[in-house]
Design a protein around this motif. Structure first.
Motif, mmCIF file in Angstrom:
data_model
loop_
_atom_site.group_PDB
_atom_site.id
_atom_site.type_symbol
_atom_site.label_atom_id
_atom_site.label_comp_id
_atom_site.label_asym_id
_atom_site.label_seq_id
_atom_site.Cartn_x
_atom_site.Cartn_y
_atom_site.Cartn_z
ATOM 1 N N ARG B 51 0.881 -1.172 0.000
ATOM 2 C CA ARG B 51 0.000 0.000 0.000
ATOM 3 C C ARG B 51 0.915 1.217 0.000
ATOM 4 O O ARG B 51 1.773 1.338 0.875
ATOM 5 N N GLY B 52 0.755 2.067 -0.986
ATOM 6 C CA GLY B 52 1.622 3.242 -1.092
ATOM 7 C C GLY B 52 2.506 3.161 -2.316
ATOM 8 O O GLY B 52 2.119 2.555 -3.320
ATOM 9 N N LEU B 53 3.675 3.763 -2.247
ATOM 10 C CA LEU B 53 4.547 3.835 -3.426
ATOM 11 C C LEU B 53 5.037 2.456 -3.856
ATOM 12 O O LEU B 53 5.476 1.660 -3.035
ATOM 13 N N ARG B 72 4.384 4.370 -8.691
ATOM 14 C CA ARG B 72 2.951 4.675 -8.599
ATOM 15 C C ARG B 72 2.471 4.421 -7.176
ATOM 16 O O ARG B 72 2.922 3.475 -6.514
ATOM 17 N N ASP B 73 1.579 5.258 -6.690
ATOM 18 C CA ASP B 73 0.989 5.062 -5.365
ATOM 19 C C ASP B 73 -0.228 4.157 -5.528
ATOM 20 O O ASP B 73 -1.196 4.520 -6.195
ATOM 21 N N ILE B 79 0.723 8.783 -10.049
ATOM 22 C CA ILE B 79 2.005 8.350 -10.604
ATOM 23 C C ILE B 79 3.044 9.431 -10.335
ATOM 24 O O ILE B 79 2.892 10.580 -10.751
ATOM 25 N N LYS B 80 4.095 9.033 -9.623
ATOM 26 C CA LYS B 80 5.153 9.991 -9.281
ATOM 27 C C LYS B 80 6.022 10.270 -10.502
ATOM 28 O O LYS B 80 6.459 11.395 -10.713
ATOM 29 N N GLY B 81 6.277 9.258 -11.301
ATOM 30 C CA GLY B 81 7.094 9.461 -12.501
ATOM 31 C C GLY B 81 7.620 8.154 -13.049
ATOM 32 O O GLY B 81 7.329 7.082 -12.524
ATOM 33 N N SER B 82 8.409 8.286 -14.124
ATOM 34 C CA SER B 82 8.981 7.122 -14.801
ATOM 35 C C SER B 82 10.500 7.258 -14.835
ATOM 36 O O SER B 82 11.024 8.363 -14.771
ATOM 37 N N TYR B 83 11.180 6.137 -14.935
ATOM 38 C CA TYR B 83 12.635 6.161 -15.101
ATOM 39 C C TYR B 83 13.047 4.965 -15.936
ATOM 40 O O TYR B 83 12.369 3.947 -15.992
ATOM 41 N N ARG B 84 14.185 5.130 -16.640
ATOM 42 C CA ARG B 84 14.645 4.087 -17.546
ATOM 43 C C ARG B 84 15.232 2.913 -16.778
ATOM 44 O O ARG B 84 15.653 3.063 -15.627
#
Ligand SMILES: [Zn+2]
Lengths: 221, 99
Positions: B51-53, B72-73, B79-84
């Motif tokens: 539950r959470g991030l 994602r929470d 959605i906090k963001g994306s990274y490669r």
């Protein structure tokens, strides 16, 4: 001990059949079965297949200057960056992914261009002739953007999708690589097996605007 | 609908273009021949349900076809963001990959 082998040896062949063999494009039968609703005078959407183009998938590392220079010297086109394209009189080079591009050219020239690319490139790269695997559908006219907008989740506004941009996205329930050639002129690259579906979807979606099958007539002004 | 940032296309795109592929950073046992059935079973079948991030693997299936991670929470769906791949979750972002 073992030296890094930079010489790429692959067996390639000219896939063009000899003269006299009848070519049938992906949408040959679909087009024959479609009835236009309006004549060109009233139509706001023009739809046709840019049939039997030569298509090469080029893969490599854009950060490798030898690769980028090799491609641009073989094609006389700059390797386009993210979501963009480079065009000349007879060719278009489309960005597909960070390590993948699609070259559109004359079908008769595809083998000569592939050979030129292989002569210019070394190391880790790939050139694949996919001419038979997909086709280009062209969509033009004042309502072309409206047809696209109800078919795709990607916004086609002038600011978001300027001329020259290339976006691969969903087209109804399939996938298309969409290139904006001019303000009211679009090109959709679709897989051969989905070409009939995309064609039927687009003809149906165009009906409310008045559809003409074929290119717009350029003698109006 | 989520709008998900693809760090390879450098744009926010509709969720329809993506497929989720499960949790990110799954560690495969280094020596599968010598790990226990429990270790191998945990790797293959058992997933956390936090539950959470949560860091998740997604693929831009209808776009550039690249895999990347999304933070994602699971409670708010934010959605906090994306990274490669190869980057760490603290690099999660929603812009800035223009060529
Ligand atoms: Zn992408």
């Amino acid at each position: 001990m073992s030296e890094l082998q930079t010489d790429t040896r692959v067996s390639i062949m000219n896939q063009m059949p000899e003269a006299g063999v009848t070519a049938r494009s992906a949408l040959y039968f679909s087009q024959a079965a479609t009835q236009p609703v309006f004549g060109p005078g009233q139509a706001q959407v023009f739809l046709w297949e840019d049939a039997l183009r030569g298509q090469l998938v080029i893969r490599g590392d854009a950060g490798n200057t030898d690769f980028a220079k090799g491609v641009s010297s073989a094609l006389d086109l700059a390797l386009p960056g993210q979501l963009s394209s480079s065009v000349s009189a007879t060719m278009a080079l489309l960005w597909i992914a960070p390590d993948e591009w699609l070259l559109l050219c004359d079908l008769e020239q595809a083998f000569a261009i592939e050979t030129r690319l292989r002569d210019a490139l070394t190391g880790h790269y790939a050139v694949i002739n996919v001419s038979g695997g997909q086709t280009q559908i062209r969509l033009a006219g004042s309502a072309a953007a409206s047809v696209l907008q109800k078919s795709m989740p990607y916004a086609v506004s002038d600011a978001h999708f300027p001329v020259g941009k290339v976006v691969t996205t969903a087209l109804s329930k399939t996938q298309a690589t969409v290139r904006r050639i001019d303000s009211t002129d679009w090109e959709l690259t679709v897989r051969r097996s989905f070409a009939d579906y995309a064609w039927r979807w687009l003809t149906d979606a165009s009906r409310e605007y008045g559809l003409h099958l074929g290119q717009p007539e350029h003698n109006e002004n | 609908m989520f709008r998900i940032y693809c760090p390879y296309c450098g744009e926010l795109r509709e969720e329809e273009e993506f497929h989720p592929k499960g949790p990110a950073h799954l560690a495969r046992p280094a020596d599968p021949d010598n790990c226990t059935d429990e270790q191998w079973g945990d790797f293959l079948y058992f997933r956390d349900n936090p539950r959470g991030l949560h860091n998740e693997l997604w693929v831009h299936a209808l776009g550039c076809r690249k895999f990347f991670n999304v933070t994602r929470d699971t409670q708010t769906y934010l959605i906090k963001g994306s990274y490669r791949l190869g980057e760490s979750p603290d690099q999660a972002r929603t812009s800035g990959d223009q060529a």
